[in-house]
Design a protein around this motif. Sequence first.
Motif, PDB file in Angstrom:
ATOM      1  N   TRP B 318      -5.597   4.956  14.230  1.00  0.00           N
ATOM      2  CA  TRP B 318      -5.389   4.354  12.920  1.00  0.00           C
ATOM      3  C   TRP B 318      -3.913   4.326  12.532  1.00  0.00           C
ATOM      4  CZ3 TRP B 318      -3.699   7.770   9.086  1.00  0.00           C
ATOM      5  CH2 TRP B 318      -3.767   9.126   9.425  1.00  0.00           C
ATOM      6  N   GLY B 319      -3.088   5.166  13.152  1.00  0.00           N
ATOM      7  CA  GLY B 319      -1.645   5.118  12.891  1.00  0.00           C
ATOM      8  C   GLY B 319      -1.071   3.753  13.255  1.00  0.00           C
ATOM      9  N   ASP B 335      -0.142   3.836  -0.871  1.00  0.00           N
ATOM     10  CA  ASP B 335      -0.853   5.059  -1.228  1.00  0.00           C
ATOM     11  C   ASP B 335      -2.319   4.829  -1.605  1.00  0.00           C
ATOM     12  OD1 ASP B 335       1.437   6.489  -0.618  1.00  0.00           O
ATOM     13  OD2 ASP B 335       2.254   6.188  -2.617  1.00  0.00           O
ATOM     14  N   ILE B 337      -4.184   2.731   0.736  1.00  0.00           N
ATOM     15  CA  ILE B 337      -4.765   2.143   1.947  1.00  0.00           C
ATOM     16  C   ILE B 337      -5.968   2.935   2.464  1.00  0.00           C
ATOM     17  CG2 ILE B 337      -4.347   1.623   4.406  1.00  0.00           C
ATOM     18  CD1 ILE B 337      -1.482   0.966   3.696  1.00  0.00           C
ATOM     19  N   ALA B 347      -8.874   6.679   7.280  1.00  0.00           N
ATOM     20  CA  ALA B 347      -7.906   6.943   6.214  1.00  0.00           C
ATOM     21  C   ALA B 347      -8.487   6.467   4.893  1.00  0.00           C
ATOM     22  CB  ALA B 347      -6.600   6.209   6.503  1.00  0.00           C
ATOM     23  N   GLY B 350      -4.575   6.356   1.083  1.00  0.00           N
ATOM     24  CA  GLY B 350      -3.219   6.611   1.571  1.00  0.00           C
ATOM     25  C   GLY B 350      -3.040   7.903   2.338  1.00  0.00           C
ATOM     26  N   LEU B 351      -4.145   8.523   2.729  1.00  0.00           N
ATOM     27  CA  LEU B 351      -4.066   9.769   3.498  1.00  0.00           C
ATOM     28  C   LEU B 351      -5.158   9.766   4.569  1.00  0.00           C
ATOM     29  CD1 LEU B 351      -3.693  12.346   0.585  1.00  0.00           C
ATOM     30  CD2 LEU B 351      -1.941  11.797   2.285  1.00  0.00           C
ATOM     31  N   ILE B 352      -5.029  10.647   5.527  1.00  0.00           N
ATOM     32  CA  ILE B 352      -6.097  10.797   6.502  1.00  0.00           C
ATOM     33  C   ILE B 352      -7.374  11.159   5.749  1.00  0.00           C
ATOM     34  CG2 ILE B 352      -5.523  13.243   6.943  1.00  0.00           C
ATOM     35  CD1 ILE B 352      -6.346  12.688   9.900  1.00  0.00           C
ATOM     36  N   TYR B 356     -12.729  12.676   8.237  1.00  0.00           N
ATOM     37  CA  TYR B 356     -12.347  12.234   9.588  1.00  0.00           C
ATOM     38  C   TYR B 356     -12.955  13.148  10.641  1.00  0.00           C
ATOM     39  CZ  TYR B 356      -9.452  10.599  13.440  1.00  0.00           C
ATOM     40  OH  TYR B 356      -9.015  10.077  14.621  1.00  0.00           O
TER      41      TYR B 356
END
Lengths: 403, 403
Positions: B318-319, B335, B337, B347, B350-352, B356
Amino acid sequence: MPFPTLHPVKGVTMATGRAGFYKHDREDLLVMSFPEGASCAGVFTRNAVGSAPVDWCKRHLEATKGEGVRALVVNAGCANAFTGKPGADAVRRVASAVGKRFDCRQRDVMVASTGVIGVLLDDTKITQRLPEVEPRLTEDGWAGAARAIMTTDTFPKGAYAEAQVDGVTVRIAGICKGSGMLAPDMATMLAFVVTDAAISPTALQNLCTLYTRNTFNAVTVDGDTSTNDTLLLFATGQSGAPKISRAGDRRLADFREKLEGVLLDLAHQLVRDGEGATKFVKITVTGAETPASARKIARSIADSPLVKTAFAGEDANWGRILMAIGKADEPIDRDSIGVKFGPHWAAQDGLISPTYDEAKMSAYMKNQELEVTVDVGVGRATSSVWTCDLTKRYVEINGDYRS
Amino acid sequence: MPFPTLHPVKGVTMATGRAGFYKHDREDLLVMSFPEGASCAGVFTRNAVGSAPVDWCKRHLEATKGEGVRALVVNAGCANAFTGKPGADAVRRVASAVGKRFDCRQRDVMVASTGVIGVLLDDTKITQRLPEVEPRLTEDGWAGAARAIMTTDTFPKGAYAEAQVDGVTVRIAGICKGSGMLAPDMATMLAFVVTDAAISPTALQNLCTLYTRNTFNAVTVDGDTSTNDTLLLFATGQSGAPKISRAGDRRLADFREKLEGVLLDLAHQLVRDGEGATKFVKITVTGAETPASARKIARSIADSPLVKTAFAGEDANWGRILMAIGKADEPIDRDSIGVKFGPHWAAQDGLISPTYDEAKMSAYMKNQELEVTVDVGVGRATSSVWTCDLTKRYVEINGDYRS
């Protein structure tokens, strides 16, 4: 490639250490120190998902107008990108700790990170190393510095030049990392260039922006752009040369040329270390309406997967070059296009060249360094871009990276 | 893939033959015939190095306003692109010969070519076959027609649907070729769709343009665009359904839906046959400011070599998706996404993602059909793009192609 000789640059010291972002034993931390009165300028990624350290540098360079920078801290192994407010807080804590050690404000500390996206920077890994790193600061640690910032790079990258400013010798030294324009989610191209010339921040920023265009922005491995790309340029003013405040000052003529040379040298090393690359290719577009148009066409050729796989196959596939010219959506005259591989014409005046010789072409394509020149027949502007081929090894490296 | 059943479309006949553009024994010529009063519309490559047949079709569709088209001639094995005036003359001679045979003006003959770029079309190869091809014209030759236009395709491509227009059944049949959005210098995506509905040329052109956007223009294999890409849509008006002159006419509601379905089906077959492809991937962007912006972001993800190699490696990277979102240069809120692989969040905000789960991700990525959904958090517009992975086989096919 052997690391070139980089001499000390007056006023700049550096030290490296192991912060532990990698499990295996390698240095992954670089600290550089600058004297009072140094100038700083920078160019950063245009990726809208910029990282926390990129945000930090941009904001503080604006606030300080590039005056009074005292330190640079770089880590490999964690990009601190897509980490929101916690990521920004981590950067602030790093800058604050370094500021205390170096007796400066936190905003005078530049920070850069490279590594996996989406992982929050553990700032204590950096800050707890500061006491042992600081006493080791030395003028002469370039090779170690270049190595400490590597991620998937296969060799450390550096460049050095000396220039005359008003009769005084000044030094320019730079290191960079990146394997692929973007090395996967080990995000990033990072470049740090220092000089002991005395140049005002505004002039330094102008030079930085101007020369990035035809150096770092003229190389491409896969057309992808990282979240962390950073070029920082520092001028300590310790050489004894007079302080210069305009980028166009005639006394900077030699310096400008040498600076561009150092940036280009570093940029080329990125392409040579492109993931899986076996060819180093210069694409030159002539006869375009404007330099920007020439650049866009050159870039369209350099980024085309079909063109890049043809290079890998040592195939002078000029049909794919034409396709890439056409898809750039720039003014061209189809019926005047010329395409040359090295000294050999493939196409002239919008048709296959009457001198086209498959045997000569095949022989030429076996070279490790290739030049493709394209004339688009509408004007006089020209531009060059450097790239590499797209190989099975690239797919292997990037398909297997995280697994 | 097995070729689907395509039924006859009233008024359309076709025949194939061997013109000899290939050395080996295969049919490489397709002729289709339409009755008086048929309408025609088309969408063509935007590549500035457009081929001679593309020039021909565009010019004559404009001159005739799409009225009175009587025949279509297609050859594989020679693209007749980058062939200047001699290439244009060759197309004219083909159209003229066909016009004489079919008793129509040369401008009522559409021409399409696919194959090697830079080689002049030997029009006699086509014209000397006309006497033997014409008597074989039949309503029922779809599978052979789809096969005759193939180049590097690994299977013939077709789609069929029936729709109700004002209570009358009309038929829609289409074939296409292309293996890769651009199959190398065997240039081209070609698609030909016919219906026996009665639709004015203007309405037909509007439908053609409208539905291309989310079908043929929403698939990508390598981001490269051919010199010869052509979609032609023909309406014979022989079904007995009333003639309709506005694309928005309510009586066309069912027809519009079925037509889009046929175009999308054909477009998906191109991706499934993408060179070296092992995965079929749908990328959906939601939360964008405009549909065009959503499309550009989806396309940036779908065309990124780093994203595509990750699919090949069955890596939920995903990066790289974030990187590709950021480089699209469209409005997004970093922030906010969110990124989802199938039903699994990677994600959020805006963060993992807090949920996950690497094991679930890895299991999901082993599917042959994948869906990636991205929310960019600034609006309500959405768009989907279909693509495939980038494999070592793609590099092999395209690196070894000419040699």
